[in-house]
Write an enzyme that holds these catalytic residues in place. Sequence first.
Site, PDB file in Angstrom:
ATOM      1  N   GLY A 188       0.845  -1.212   0.025  1.00 46.56           N
ATOM      2  CA  GLY A 188       0.161  -0.002  -0.093  1.00 46.56           C
ATOM      3  C   GLY A 188       0.847   1.167   0.005  1.00 46.56           C
ATOM      4  NE  ARG A 189       3.236   4.683  -4.129  1.00 43.56           N
ATOM      5  CZ  ARG A 189       4.200   4.431  -4.906  1.00 43.56           C
ATOM      6  NH1 ARG A 189       4.098   3.003  -5.616  1.00 43.56           N
ATOM      7  NH2 ARG A 189       5.162   5.130  -5.229  1.00 43.56           N
TER       8      ARG A 189
END
Length: 220
Positions: A188-189
Amino acid sequence: MAADELLPEPLPADPLPMFATWFSDARARNVQPNPDAMVVATVGENSAPSARVVLCKRLVPDQGFIVFFTNYDSRKGRELAEHPRAAAVFHWDTIHRQVRLEGPIVFSPAPESDQYFASRALESRVGAWASVQSEPLASRAALVEQVQSVRERLGLLQATEGNVPRPPHWGGVRLWIDTIELWAEGAGRIHDRARWQRTLTKKDEFTFSGGPWTGTRLNP
């Protein structure tokens, strides 16, 4: 990326062994053509930055420097002579890791440069003499003529091997690391990122001694 591939908690006191492990891992996995490729940034006139890709040919983690080789008369060579500090970035996309380095530079001792130059292929050694790196060139044909001229001067027109001395304007550059940032891709970065810094004290023309590292986790 699995949890065991992120940065450890707490952060290690010395980041260089982890950097060395990542570097060895990238080379061992052979997941990209040049895992030792890095972008090196320098500063020129009027504080203008410039960057290019070079190959890291040596990592010495116990002392804390990396080595690449170049023409000292090239743009980067001239900029490093005038502003002896550089930044470098390794990005191994397939294994989701990045390393950023900063620090002062020195030109390598002659034996280090001689040893690596002697290990290069013949055409690469000839090319180091033939190319006036970063300078204007009339045409590709002119460059080929320069190469042929060097081969003729060195008595190598028909040779596939021969003794080619290292040009005095060509050699190694040591980047001594006083700042290092390790980055690991997260889901999710939400990446994992930390920076370490230390003070370097110059010992001689080629060598620094390093103080203790201070590590800080960073927002991604």
